[in-house]
Design an enzyme around this catalytic site. Structure first.
Site, PDB file in Angstrom:
ATOM      1  N   GLU A 766       0.088  -2.261   2.752  1.00 36.38           N
ATOM      2  CA  GLU A 766       0.036  -1.438   3.974  1.00 36.38           C
ATOM      3  C   GLU A 766      -0.044  -0.002   3.501  1.00 36.38           C
ATOM      4  OE1 GLU A 766       0.041  -2.378   7.086  1.00 36.38           O
ATOM      5  OE2 GLU A 766       0.337  -4.507   6.687  1.00 36.38           O
ATOM      6  N   CYS A 800       3.595   6.257   8.776  1.00 33.72           N
ATOM      7  CA  CYS A 800       2.167   5.993   8.616  1.00 33.72           C
ATOM      8  C   CYS A 800       1.497   5.860   9.972  1.00 33.72           C
ATOM      9  CB  CYS A 800       1.935   4.758   7.750  1.00 33.72           C
ATOM     10  SG  CYS A 800       2.826   3.340   8.322  1.00 33.72           S
TER      11      CYS A 800
END
Ligand code: FAD
Length: 1013
Positions: A766, A800
């Protein structure tokens, strides 16, 4: 049973009810029935016919009305009408569809249609809104006085999202008090409304909302909110006192109730205001708390020694309260059956009348039964008629007002005034109220329910209701059948409750006492000395050492791999149910230690309270969710057909290396680790060197939950440890969350197959994002500004999923930017442990320097509209103030590179095509958002905005396990969704064993078997 015990006169409930019915019948006779009741024009309205007839058409039309003020051109109005009606399809009546069809785009009909729509909405709004300007408000007020009706003026406002907006609201209140007083104090006295049983009462009466006095009204930082609101409220009270006016505090959502009451009490207890009776507050009978609040306000008013007024209403936010509570998993604060609210109203009314010298009663309702009961009770208690008043809303219940005035009752009308735009939210609230199935007005006017039915005692309605309820057998059966209840997200802590705030304060103090300890390395249950140490420091106060850790070196990494390999086979063959049980126990421990864990995050990672609490809740969710998912997968292992048995076997991959980030310091390491463990893999967790304490706590909790030694090894250390682990041929998979550069490097290294290695390493990565929110030109800017602030500056943009690009359509670009800048300026910066902090520190000095470099770059790539200087805070910790830069070109570095800090680039787009081009024009595809009220634009963005997690009309951070599985693609990641139902499959290998079970034309009967994984 009532929480209130009546002390005065006794009358049997039957006698009281009989009297209330008689009063009610009389009132109904006076005002007549049929379409002219209350307000003819309103109910005769075609649009109302429509909305009452069909719930879907109603929703669509109310949404259209809500969007109307933002629609600037005939084309925009027509387009929205068409889009909203399209969603209601065939249910829209023919004449309305025909009207739209006869007004094609660009035709003269389009202007007529737009004009008619605008006229319709304005006309409707005017029924509820007394005027747009102070002069218009004054005219309304004078007209009311001519009818011997008193008023309370309410200032409609947009949601206050900056301190300058709060100042404007305060100033308008001050002007209103001064101007109205000047004018009205010269008017001849009208005894019915200008006196009560004691003597003259103020003629000018102002209703205000405390949330409009600050942009940050939140019980989490109750002291700071009290200070800010108090500073703006006192001058208003002073002005009212000086001009002989009255001030009433409205009540809003439940989340604000306790703080609203606390501010009210605290300011009015001050010596300057303690002897001043011309103030009051609202209580809402739909809240289950209200009877207790009423008692406590009475006791407080007695202690204060000066009376106050209580306006008793049922409450205007019923639907929202139910929806919010359900979304958050919190207890629902309102009564769930209408008769309960009505009954509560009657009990509270009696209490008020019994205490009318301490709590001067004002009854806000249009319900003739409720009002009749008030009057019957007042008669019974021999309360003077002039000692209480009845209040109604402007545009509702005119004939009730007149009938009551004719009976010699003091009636006060709530008269909101303000511009159309903010007025729409108020209008839509009134429309919802009037068209609700539970509405007394609707029942009596539109549904022509019998008078006797309308006047029924709510308790009697409740008894009938109870008789008609059937026990929900299916639910009970379901609960009994499943040993473990279905997954539900752990609710966030409600910090508006004092108990929760105290628990957090206590946890912070306990953690303070534990700071600075040394934690040795643990390999398979033995403490290992590495000869090296490193510290984890508090980003809010960088000289404070949170914890010291033995630093793992590459040799410990290799030993950890050996250990994991040694335990791999035993753990893989452990029953999946038992593995899941470890996760459930871990979740229990996390829940028990919830505040302590959050407190450690606040200290180690500089996460503000709510963010830290949400992180702990998410870690709990991962344990609960993946545990259940594993049990499901273990049970889904047969695909048999007659004569053929198919067995699906899911086996662990082996040894998993988890490399975790610091920004969700418990949730992400927990999610990745427990997913690997529950699927039967042994795990080596290498936490970020910036958050080793949280990983240490995770290990401690998992051991307590029964995880065998050697199955999970935690290696606090630096990059050399990660590299050693990733390149070790004995590991089977790498689970990584972090920056793009490191993620890509891991992918490259993992792809290398060395001699002797017999498998390809599986990588889950990720990585970053450059996430955009598009603001359409019909967006609700109140919501958009709040959503962007949260998405861009929550945890200082260090997520993020954070928003770092704001793409605003030309039509609203300047308005949006101005409001956003003002709102961001109001965000307090400070240490994470201070509950008032909205923008805390960034993680460390390296991060701060990197962000500062981007801030400097931003100045060369656009116009800096806001750059907050952290000032003296910089001497204590790693602070970077929010930056907003506008006029940025899509290809500019500040619009392309991930910054991981509170830096927001604003880009202008001519239309939605361009906005989508810009939004999709980066290498990332993680999160994205849209604020729009156009159904067609929403549909298009859903289709064309290519990101892993897309959010419409809400912030783009805060994905919930199961509800919003999280993860992106392109250079944001490889497309796996954490917290989703396919995530665990990534950690498993699947074998299928097929056997032909047919022998000489016969086969065993199919059976449902379960086998272990
Ligand atoms: C002068 C004045 C000032 C006001 N100020 C405020 C204020 O400060 N804050 C505020 O919140 N409201 C305020 N209101 C609005 C008021 O809450 C609503 O107008 C009122 O709830 C409508 O009640 P009613 O008795 O007129 O109608 P009714 O039709 O008898 O009651 C409708 C009300 O019942 C409740 N209800 C609806 N469905 C259910 C259900 N399923 N279960 C339980 N309860 C249900 C809701 O409160 C709903 O509004 C004010 C009203 C007036 C007249």
């Amino acid at each position: 049973m009532s929480a209130i015990t009546s002390k005065n006169k006794m009358a049997t409930p039957v006698a009281l009810n009989t009297r209330a019915r008689a009063i009610g019948r009389n009132l109904f006779r006076q005002i007549g029935r049929g379409p002219s009741v209350f307000q003819r024009a309103w109910w005769d309205d075609r649009l109302m016919d429509l909305t009452l007839g069909d719930p879907l058409v109603k929703v669509q039309l109310f949404r259209f009305i809500d969007a109307m003020p933002a629609l600037r051109t005939p084309e925009a109005i027509r387009r929205h009408l068409v889009e909203y009606l399209a969603e209601a399809g065939e249910r829209v009546p023919w004449w309305l569809r025909l009207g739209v069809a006869l007004s094609p785009e660009g035709s003269p009909g389009e202007r007529i249609l737009a004009g008619a729509s605008r006229f319709g909405a304005t006309h409707m709004a005017r029924r509820f809104i007394a005027g747009a300007t102070p002069d218009e408000a004054l005219r309304t007020v004078l007209a009311l006085r001519r009818q011997r009706i008193a008023f309370t003026a309410d200032l409609l406002g947009e949601a206050v999202i900056s301190e300058s907006e709060a100042e404007r609201y305060q100033q308008t209140c001050l002007d209103l008090i001064r101007d109205l007083s000047k004018r009205l104090n010269q008017e001849p006295e009208i005894p019915l409304i200008d006196r009560d049983h004691r003597g003259p009462i103020p003629r000018v009466n102002l209703s205000l909302k405390l949330t409009s006095l600050t942009s940050r009204f939140d019980a989490l930082y109750d002291d700071a909110t009290m200070r800010r609101v108090g500073e703006r409220l006192r001058p208003i009270l002073r002005a009212a006192r000086e001009h002989g006016a009255y001030v009433h505090v409205d009540m809003e959502q439940y989340a604000h109730k306790d703080l609203t009451l606390a501010i009210f009490r605290s300011v009015l207890m001050e010596p300057e205001f303690r002897d001043w009776p011309n103030v009051g507050i609202v209580l809402q009978a739909y809240l289950t708390d209200t009877e207790a609040d009423l008692q406590s306000l009475r006791d407080w008013a007695l202690q204060r020694g000066t009376p106050i007024t209580i306006r008793l209403v049922k409450g205007a936010y019923w639907d929202c309260e139910v929806i919010w509570a359900r979304q958050l998993g919190w207890p629902i604060p309102v009564h769930l059956e209408k008769w309960r609210t009505d009954a509560c109203y009657e009990r509270c009314a009696r209490f008020l009348l019994e205490n009318h010298e301490t709590l001067r009663p004002a009854f806000g309702s249009h319900n003739i039964r409720s009002l009749s009961m008030v009057m019957a009770t007042a008669e019974l208690l021999e309360v003077p008629v002039a000692s209480y008043e009845i209040q109604t809303l402007h545009g509702m219940g005119e004939s009730i007002q007149q009938a009551l005035v004719a009976q010699g009752k003091r009636v006060r009308v709530y008269t909101p005034y303000g511009a159309m735009l903010p007025g729409m939210a108020y209008l839509v609230r009134r429309l919802l109220e009037n068209t609700s199935n539970e509405s007394f007005l609707k029942a009596s006017v539109a549904e022509h329910v019998e008078v006797e039915e309308l006047l029924r005692d709510p308790e009697e309605v409740g008894t009938m209701w109870g008789r008609n309820q059937k026990p929900n057998r299916s639910n009970a059966a379901h609960r009994a059948a499943s040993a473990r209840p279905p997954f539900r997200n752990e609710p966030p802590t409600d910090f508006t409750r004092e108990q929760a705030r105290n628990a957090m304060e206590a946890a912070l103090s306990r953690v303070q006492g534990d700071l600075g300890r040394l934690y040795p390395l643990n390999l398979g249950g033995s403490e290992v000395s590495t000869g090296k140490e490193f510290t984890s420091n508090d980003p809010s106060a960088s000289s404070t050492v949170v914890a010291r850790f033995a630093r793992a070196r590459p040799e410990e990494a290799r030993r950890a791999v050996s250990l994991a390999r040694d335990h791999a086979s035993d753990w893989a063959s452990t029953d999946p149910g038992l593995r899941a049980e470890v996760l459930f126990k871990t979740a229990e421990i996390m829940l028990r230690r919830r505040f302590e864990l959050a407190a450690w995050e606040i200290r180690e990672c500089g996460k503000p309270w709510r963010e830290a609490d949400a992180d702990v809740a998410e870690a709990i969710d991962f344990c609960e969710f993946y545990g259940r998912e594993m049990i499901r997968l273990a049970e889904e292992n047969r695909r048999d057909v007659p004569g053929e048995s198919n067995h699906i076997e899911r086996i662990a991959r082996g040894v998993a290396v988890v490399i975790a980030p610091w920004n969700f310091p418990l949730a992400i390491p927990t999610g990745m680790t427990v997913a690997a463990l529950v699927t039967g893999n042994t795990v080596i967790l290498k936490p970020s060197e910036r958050s080793p304490m949280m990983a240490h706590l995770l290990g401690e909790m998992m051991r307590e939950a029964g995880l065998p030694e050697g199955v999970l090894t935690i290696l606090p250390g630096f990059g050399d440890v990660g590299e050693t682990l990733v390149s070790d041929p004995r590991i089977d998979m790498i689970v990584f969350t972090g920056s793009r550069d490191v993620g890509l490097k891991i992918s490259r290294q993992a792809a290398e197959v060395v001699p002797g290695q017999d498998h390809v390493k599986r990588v889950i990565a990720e990585m970053g994002g450059k996430n955009a929110i598009i603001i359409d030109d019909d967006a609700d800017l109140d919501e958009a500004v709040a959503g962007v602030l949260q998405s861009a500056f929550g945890y200082s943009g260090q997520k993020c999923s954070a928003c770092s690009r704001l793409i605003v359509l030309d039509g609203v670009h300047d308005a949006m930017l101005d409001r956003l800048v003002e709102a961001a300026r109001a965000l307090p910066m400070g240490p994470a442990a201070d509950p008032d902090t909205a923008v805390g520190p960034v993680i460390d000095d390296r991060a701060r320097e990197r962000i500062e470099a981007y801030k400097a770059l931003a100045a060369s790539e656009g116009e800096v509209r806001l750059s907050v200087d952290p000032g003296a805070l910089s001497d204590q910790g790693h602070y970077v103030g929010p930056l907003i830069v506008s006029d940025v070109q899509p290809e500019a570095r500040i619009a392309q590179e991930e910054v991981f800090g509170p830096v927001l680039a604003v880009l202008r787009a001519a239309d939605l095509d361009e906005a989508l081009r810009i939004a999709n024009g980066t290498q990332y595809a993680l999160t994205g958002g849209l604020y729009s009220r156009s159904p067609a634009h929403i549909a298009r963005v859903k289709q064309e905005f290519r990101v892993g997690n897309l959010y419409i009309n809400r912030p783009i951070t805060g994905a919930l396990v199961d509800r919003q599985p999280f993860g992106g693609f392109r250079l944001s990641g490889i497309g796996t969704k954490a917290g989703g139902s396919d995530y665990l499959l990534e950690f498993l290998l699947t074998r299928t064993v097929t056997e032909n079970t047919m022998r000489r034309g016969f086969a065993p009967e199919l059976e449902t078997q379960s086998a272990t994984v």
